[in-house]
Design a protein around this motif. Sequence first.
Motif, PDB file in Angstrom:
ATOM      1  N   PHE A 286     -56.345 -33.153 -61.961  1.00 19.09           N
ATOM      2  CA  PHE A 286     -57.207 -33.190 -63.278  1.00 19.09           C
ATOM      3  C   PHE A 286     -58.100 -34.523 -63.145  1.00 19.09           C
ATOM      4  O   PHE A 286     -59.101 -34.188 -63.789  1.00 19.09           O
ATOM      5  N   SER A 287     -57.172 -35.750 -62.850  1.00 18.88           N
ATOM      6  CA  SER A 287     -57.448 -36.939 -62.529  1.00 18.88           C
ATOM      7  C   SER A 287     -58.845 -36.864 -62.111  1.00 18.88           C
ATOM      8  O   SER A 287     -59.960 -37.793 -62.099  1.00 18.88           O
ATOM      9  N   VAL A 288     -58.529 -36.376 -60.837  1.00 22.58           N
ATOM     10  CA  VAL A 288     -59.202 -36.381 -59.760  1.00 22.58           C
ATOM     11  C   VAL A 288     -60.738 -35.691 -59.817  1.00 22.58           C
ATOM     12  O   VAL A 288     -61.823 -36.098 -59.855  1.00 22.58           O
ATOM     13  N   PHE A 289     -60.767 -34.666 -60.654  1.00 22.06           N
ATOM     14  CA  PHE A 289     -61.928 -33.951 -60.749  1.00 22.06           C
ATOM     15  C   PHE A 289     -62.896 -35.141 -62.617  1.00 22.06           C
ATOM     16  O   PHE A 289     -63.697 -34.237 -62.671  1.00 22.06           O
ATOM     17  N   ALA A 290     -61.282 -35.422 -63.320  1.00 22.36           N
ATOM     18  CA  ALA A 290     -62.107 -35.734 -64.367  1.00 22.36           C
ATOM     19  C   ALA A 290     -63.584 -37.251 -64.212  1.00 22.36           C
ATOM     20  O   ALA A 290     -64.171 -37.596 -64.923  1.00 22.36           O
ATOM     21  N   LEU A 291     -62.261 -38.554 -63.590  1.00 21.08           N
ATOM     22  CA  LEU A 291     -62.801 -38.971 -62.636  1.00 21.08           C
ATOM     23  C   LEU A 291     -63.739 -39.317 -61.735  1.00 21.08           C
ATOM     24  O   LEU A 291     -63.853 -38.527 -60.858  1.00 21.08           O
TER      25      LEU A 291
END
Length: 489
Positions: A286-291
Amino acid sequence: MRLFVTQTICILLLVFVFWPVLFTDYAYMDEAHQLWHNDDNSNFIMFFEQGRGLTGLMIKKLFSSISAINGLKWIRVISFAGWLMAVMVWTAVLNSWKKLLDLNEHWVFFLSIFLPCSISVAIAIGWASCVELFLAFTLALLSGHLLFIELYGKKEIRVSPIKIILVLILALGSLFLYQPMAGAFLLPFFLCHLHNRFKRIDRIAYMGVGSFLAISLLYFLLFKFILAQYGIPAAERTALSLDPLKKISFFFSQPLAQAFSFNFLYNMRGIFSQAFYPVMFATWVFSVFALEKDQKLIWKFGYIVRMLLLMMLMYVSVLVPKESFASYRTILCLNLAGTILLTDAILRLVKKSNLKNLITYSTCGIVVVVAWFNFNLNYIRPLKKEYLAIHTYFQQHYDSSKTAIYFVRPPEDLFTKLYGQKVYKDEFGLPTGYKDWTPEPLIRQMIFEATGDREKAKQFSVVNLAYEERESAKAEPASIIIDEEKILQ
């Protein structure tokens, strides 16, 4: 000054968590066999045929220097001192990477704390048979670090022949000690790619991975050549797997789950473990796609795939053989990589500095507490009680008139019944007496220590019975029945 403070904290943590090894007596599984056979060459051969010749020499030398079970703690003390050194090297190397890559200070501090608290280090210190792990990890880490600092930030890559030889010797030394620890070689390249996540793969990554693969191939050829020279066949567990899909499935179901479990023991049947791993893995994804929303989705997918491939490479020595067993003693480098990804993701998702401080230090506290419980309550406490009960019972009932001992092995879940300690692989929660190869050398060693006569101990009749066969034990005047479950209750 900060490095000195961090190293001091890490040393104090090691002492806090592992101080019982300084005075606690027990013989855990392989230790009993290796101690009893310390007068022959079987310890060396066992490791030599697995491609761990340096470990064979190390184990042979250390175990032949002691003659009693209470001497095993000195081998554990050597391991403890070795991990003190390894942690010093780890923190110094992290500090170097921090300067090169401008890493987050909270992130680096947490990773410094994590190593001395990790589950793998607990096994390495508490199990004398794993005394080589600190050296294998340190050599691989230094080898990768030396190559990385020669490559990073330089327009022209010119590595001197001396440094190339040094990198090669350190990496091969790690492989001939304990192959899974060689994954530490890739940690700086893994970290560099994490830092430059959406840039095109550069020559540093290619050279790091290429060097690791080349050294691994050289090691394999040397291993086969040395075995051929001595006319010794390789151990069955070194046979290569020809089923890549099965190995990929294994990697995602067990090793990767443990890598994303922070410092918690991973129970495949436990609700917490089954939920924690996918949640942590999903948090990272999620962090890869959210940021960094300005980056293309294809680049983000590519980044995730590359990081997972690097993690598989770190664990390749366990994935390549036919045997699929994700023990904690093999998982350190993969666990460090997973923790690196998770901490990076969490600190990137949290924007406020005060909240970052709170998360960092509270998580450090949790990791320390879990480490203390893992080693002191889940590992050494049941083993100490088990050995004390068996040894005391033996001393009370053995005399020169005895000619046979019936050892009734306990059920696998004995420690679960007695202490609420669940079984995790063969490293946490498994009674020493459960494995069929342990009772005989353990009892012979006790007879030898009681009589001082090794020949008498060799000739003594030791009948090894499974828990289900306890009725076969013969209660005769000249025999002793050691039923571990009944003794411990």
